[in-house]
Design a protein around this motif. Structure first.
Motif, short mmCIF file in Angstrom:
data_model
loop_
_atom_site.label_atom_id
_atom_site.label_comp_id
_atom_site.label_asym_id
_atom_site.label_seq_id
_atom_site.Cartn_x
_atom_site.Cartn_y
_atom_site.Cartn_z
N PRO A 171 0.82 -1.22 0.00
CA PRO A 171 0.00 0.00 0.00
C PRO A 171 0.85 1.26 0.00
CG PRO A 171 -0.77 -1.55 1.67
CD PRO A 171 0.53 -2.08 1.16
N TYR A 172 0.34 2.28 -0.69
CA TYR A 172 1.00 3.58 -0.66
C TYR A 172 0.79 4.21 0.72
CZ TYR A 172 2.21 8.40 -1.66
OH TYR A 172 2.79 9.65 -1.62
N LEU A 173 1.86 4.74 1.29
CA LEU A 173 1.80 5.41 2.59
C LEU A 173 2.76 6.57 2.58
CD1 LEU A 173 0.62 5.28 5.55
CD2 LEU A 173 2.74 4.05 6.14
N TRP A 174 2.24 7.77 2.77
CA TRP A 174 3.09 8.96 2.80
C TRP A 174 4.13 8.84 3.91
CZ3 TRP A 174 3.49 13.35 -0.15
CH2 TRP A 174 4.23 14.40 0.39
N GLY A 175 5.39 8.95 3.54
CA GLY A 175 6.48 8.83 4.51
C GLY A 175 6.82 7.39 4.86
N GLY A 176 6.22 6.42 4.17
CA GLY A 176 6.42 5.01 4.51
C GLY A 176 7.73 4.45 3.98
N ASN A 177 8.31 3.52 4.73
CA ASN A 177 9.56 2.86 4.36
C ASN A 177 9.54 1.37 4.60
OD1 ASN A 177 10.62 5.84 5.13
ND2 ASN A 177 12.08 4.89 3.73
N SER A 178 8.35 0.75 4.62
CA SER A 178 8.29 -0.67 4.97
C SER A 178 7.33 -1.42 4.05
CB SER A 178 7.83 -0.84 6.42
OG SER A 178 6.42 -0.69 6.52
N ILE A 179 7.25 -2.72 4.22
CA ILE A 179 6.31 -3.52 3.42
C ILE A 179 4.88 -3.32 3.89
CG2 ILE A 179 8.00 -5.24 2.67
CD1 ILE A 179 5.54 -6.17 5.36
N TRP A 180 4.66 -2.62 4.99
CA TRP A 180 3.30 -2.30 5.44
C TRP A 180 2.80 -1.01 4.82
CZ3 TRP A 180 7.02 -3.51 9.42
CH2 TRP A 180 7.01 -4.87 9.76
N GLY A 181 3.69 -0.27 4.17
CA GLY A 181 3.32 0.97 3.52
C GLY A 181 4.56 1.71 3.09
N ILE A 182 4.56 2.24 1.87
CA ILE A 182 5.76 2.89 1.34
C ILE A 182 5.34 3.98 0.37
CG2 ILE A 182 6.13 1.39 -0.68
CD1 ILE A 182 9.13 1.24 0.28
N ASP A 183 6.17 5.02 0.24
CA ASP A 183 5.88 6.06 -0.74
C ASP A 183 6.93 6.03 -1.85
OD1 ASP A 183 8.12 7.33 0.33
OD2 ASP A 183 7.01 8.99 1.21
N CYS A 184 6.83 6.97 -2.78
CA CYS A 184 7.67 6.91 -3.98
C CYS A 184 9.16 6.98 -3.65
CB CYS A 184 7.27 8.01 -4.96
SG CYS A 184 7.54 9.71 -4.36
N SER A 185 9.55 7.92 -2.80
CA SER A 185 10.96 8.06 -2.46
C SER A 185 11.43 6.94 -1.54
CB SER A 185 11.23 9.42 -1.82
OG SER A 185 10.47 9.61 -0.65
N GLY A 186 10.54 6.42 -0.70
CA GLY A 186 10.89 5.29 0.14
C GLY A 186 11.20 4.06 -0.67
N LEU A 187 10.44 3.85 -1.76
CA LEU A 187 10.69 2.71 -2.64
C LEU A 187 12.05 2.85 -3.33
CD1 LEU A 187 9.51 0.11 -3.97
CD2 LEU A 187 8.68 1.61 -5.80
N VAL A 188 12.34 4.03 -3.85
CA VAL A 188 13.63 4.25 -4.50
C VAL A 188 14.76 4.08 -3.50
CG1 VAL A 188 15.09 6.01 -5.58
CG2 VAL A 188 12.73 5.70 -6.34
N GLN A 189 14.59 4.59 -2.29
CA GLN A 189 15.63 4.45 -1.28
C GLN A 189 15.87 2.99 -0.93
OE1 GLN A 189 15.08 5.71 2.91
NE2 GLN A 189 16.87 7.03 2.57
N ALA A 190 14.80 2.22 -0.72
CA ALA A 190 14.96 0.80 -0.39
C ALA A 190 15.70 0.07 -1.50
CB ALA A 190 13.59 0.17 -0.16
N ALA A 191 15.37 0.39 -2.76
CA ALA A 191 16.01 -0.26 -3.89
C ALA A 191 17.49 0.09 -3.96
CB ALA A 191 15.30 0.14 -5.17
N CYS A 192 17.82 1.35 -3.72
CA CYS A 192 19.21 1.78 -3.80
C CYS A 192 20.04 1.24 -2.64
CB CYS A 192 19.28 3.30 -3.83
SG CYS A 192 18.74 4.05 -5.39
#
Length: 284
Positions: A171-192
């Motif tokens: 699910p999309y979550l503003w400010g999210g950094n986990s598999i319970w919710g993540i946003d656009c920059s959080g996804l890019v950060q996790a990938a990098c």
């Protein structure tokens, strides 16, 4: 408090500031800080006590704490330098980590037995210190984690897009950094980060610092980044964009041309830049 620095990355408030900021920002006290780490599966990093979520930190992530006041800790994350507040009870003394969760999600068990009761759920990116092995489990100071879900910290991913694909449907979550919710920059950060590419937490910071700018006539390839004002996505190849977005309210694939047209039509403007990530390190 006047400061020439980005407040998101500046460990200072009116009461306390990091010692290296003495003479640069105004505060009542200047301190070295205390090394801590996150003790819960996922902690919200807030703009102020009881404030808005800015980012999230995962179990085992390291922070420097500069203040503990009324049950709140003012910290700076080692991962990207982001500062904010979280409940002091979500921290513990730092200990070295040896492994990280490479699966999309996992569980921490009370015993080395799949039928034992789980103690907590884990997001990809959580970190542990492995102290032993028991059958199909690694033993940690907190409990047992299935071996297939952990890898040594130096076992890097090769492809940021492959990492981001593990979050499909999250699910999309503003400010999210986990598999319970993540946003656009959080996804890019996790990938990098999984590929040992240093990466800030917000899309504007990513646009200013990640990789190199691509000219308009340069053909996009898998792993490139497209930026809009307040948004970022990964080029997945075959004309597709992979991004966490509020339109789908999830991490989803979307044809690049359709995404560009849709985002412009909804009033968020055109693509502001295209960037290419640096070469990734090879996994051992």
């Amino acid at each position: 408090m006047p400061t020439p620095f980005d407040p998101r990355l500046t460990p200072a408030n009116p009461r306390v500031a990091a010692a290296h900021l003495r003479g640069v920002v105004t505060a009542q006290n200047y301190v070295q800080g205390h090394e801590k780490m996150i003790a819960v599966p996922c902690a919200d990093l807030l703009s102020a006590p009881h404030g808005r979520r800015e980012r999230q930190l995962l179990l085992g992530e390291r922070v420097t704490m500069y203040e503990e006041r009324a049950g709140w800790a003012f910290v700076q994350a080692d991962r990207d330098g982001y500062v904010g507040y979280l409940p002091f009870g979500q921290l513990e003394e730092r200990r070295p980590a040896t492994h990280w969760v490479i699966n999309r999600a996992s569980h921490l068990y009370n015993d080395p037995d799949f039928k034992s009761h789980e103690l907590m759920s884990l997001s990809m990116g959580s970190q542990f210190r492995v102290i032993g092995e028991s059958g199909r489990f690694y033993e940690t100071p907190l409990g047992y984690v299935p071996k297939p879900h952990l890898a040594p910290l130096d076992r890097l991913a090769r492809d940021p897009v492959e990492v981001a694909e593990r979050y499909l449907g999250v699910p999309y979550l503003w400010g999210g950094n986990s598999i319970w919710g993540i946003d656009c920059s959080g996804l890019v950060q996790a990938a990098c980060v999984a590929c040992a590419i240093p990466c800030p937490g917000d899309s504007d910071l990513q646009e200013a610092s990640l990789g190199r700018l691509l000219p308009e006539d340069k053909k996009l390839r898998r792993g490139d980044l497209l930026f809009w004002k307040g948004h970022v996505g990964l080029v997945a190849g075959r004309g597709m964009l992979l991004h966490a977005n509020a339109y789908h309210m999830a991490v989803a694939f979307e044809p690049i041309d359709e995404a560009i047209a849709r985002i412009k039509a909804q009033g968020d403007g055109p693509v502001t830049s295209r960037r290419r990530l640096p070469a990734r390190k090879s996994a051992p």
